[in-house]
Design a protein around this motif. Sequence first.
Motif, PDB file in Angstrom:
ATOM      1  N   MET A 141       0.907  -1.168  -0.090  1.00 13.00           N
ATOM      2  CA  MET A 141       0.111  -0.081   0.104  1.00 13.00           C
ATOM      3  C   MET A 141       0.985   1.125  -0.239  1.00 13.00           C
ATOM      4  O   MET A 141       0.675   2.273  -0.473  1.00 13.00           O
ATOM      5  CB  MET A 141      -0.711  -0.033   1.339  1.00 13.00           C
ATOM      6  N   GLN A 142       2.139   1.340   0.531  1.00 13.17           N
ATOM      7  CA  GLN A 142       3.060   2.283   0.553  1.00 13.17           C
ATOM      8  C   GLN A 142       3.390   2.465  -0.721  1.00 13.17           C
ATOM      9  O   GLN A 142       3.677   3.804  -1.177  1.00 13.17           O
ATOM     10  CB  GLN A 142       4.190   2.075   1.486  1.00 13.17           C
ATOM     11  N   SER A 159      -0.062   4.103  -2.737  1.00 12.47           N
ATOM     12  CA  SER A 159      -0.358   5.425  -2.279  1.00 12.47           C
ATOM     13  C   SER A 159       0.013   6.940  -3.096  1.00 12.47           C
ATOM     14  O   SER A 159      -0.489   7.803  -3.249  1.00 12.47           O
ATOM     15  CB  SER A 159      -0.444   5.492  -0.810  1.00 12.47           C
ATOM     16  N   ASN A 203      -1.324   9.149  -6.820  1.00  9.77           N
ATOM     17  CA  ASN A 203      -2.640   9.594  -6.437  1.00  9.77           C
ATOM     18  C   ASN A 203      -3.081  10.929  -7.052  1.00  9.77           C
ATOM     19  O   ASN A 203      -3.645  11.923  -6.495  1.00  9.77           O
ATOM     20  CB  ASN A 203      -2.794   9.841  -5.069  1.00  9.77           C
ATOM     21  N   THR A 243      -8.113   6.923  -4.084  1.00 12.02           N
ATOM     22  CA  THR A 243      -6.541   6.482  -3.960  1.00 12.02           C
ATOM     23  C   THR A 243      -6.120   6.492  -2.582  1.00 12.02           C
ATOM     24  O   THR A 243      -6.475   6.999  -1.827  1.00 12.02           O
ATOM     25  CB  THR A 243      -5.788   7.521  -4.796  1.00 12.02           C
ATOM     26  N   GLY A 244      -5.014   5.416  -2.492  1.00 14.11           N
ATOM     27  CA  GLY A 244      -4.221   5.481  -1.311  1.00 14.11           C
ATOM     28  C   GLY A 244      -4.935   4.878  -0.052  1.00 14.11           C
ATOM     29  O   GLY A 244      -4.335   4.736   0.906  1.00 14.11           O
ATOM     30  N   LYS A 245      -6.105   4.249  -0.655  1.00 13.87           N
ATOM     31  CA  LYS A 245      -6.802   3.156   0.447  1.00 13.87           C
ATOM     32  C   LYS A 245      -7.226   2.002  -0.454  1.00 13.87           C
ATOM     33  O   LYS A 245      -7.281   2.237  -1.763  1.00 13.87           O
ATOM     34  CB  LYS A 245      -7.560   3.927   1.062  1.00 13.87           C
ATOM     35  N   ASP A 246      -7.962   1.024   0.241  1.00 18.55           N
ATOM     36  CA  ASP A 246      -8.442  -0.209  -0.401  1.00 18.55           C
ATOM     37  C   ASP A 246      -9.936   0.833  -0.982  1.00 18.55           C
ATOM     38  O   ASP A 246     -10.826   1.171  -0.030  1.00 18.55           O
ATOM     39  CB  ASP A 246      -8.814  -1.131   0.645  1.00 18.55           C
ATOM     40  N   SER A 271       0.999  -5.294   4.454  1.00 21.44           N
ATOM     41  CA  SER A 271       0.065  -4.282   4.920  1.00 21.44           C
ATOM     42  C   SER A 271       0.188  -4.384   6.278  1.00 21.44           C
ATOM     43  O   SER A 271       0.611  -5.305   7.056  1.00 21.44           O
ATOM     44  CB  SER A 271      -1.403  -4.805   4.697  1.00 21.44           C
TER      45      SER A 271
END
Length: 136
Positions: free
Chosen positions: A10-11, A14, A17, A51-54, A85
């Motif tokens: 995820m890093q 993210s 975006n 963006t940046g999240k699920d 995660s």
Amino acid sequence: MPTLIKLFSMQEVSPHNSNHDCWIVIDGKVYDVTTYLDEHPGGDDVILAATGKDATDDFEDAGHSNDARELMKSFCIGELDMSSSPAIPELVISHKKQETDVAQKLLNLTKEHWAVPVAMVGISVVAGFLYIMRKK
């Protein structure tokens, strides 16, 4: 022969975006939808907000068609690496006995602050004594 799938944390996802570089995560898959932003029927701001999240819940809540789900496959660039995660914090269970009895709480309070009940008793005794002396 199995196909190799690129894993992203995820890093890694993210920072992508912006409307010039936009990646989203849906159902554990990573999609580069930069070229699709202008064509998205709901507008690019809907995708950029995800963006940046699920974004799975956002995607499902929008009620996308089967055609949209098929189109998504062409934008898939990999999968989310679940091992990278952040771990879900575990619930901490306190074993401290919860006091529900009001009398017990009051008793514990008076043990901690014994001067208050002693002062109240002292004042009551003095007030009673003065009342009796005045009546005579």
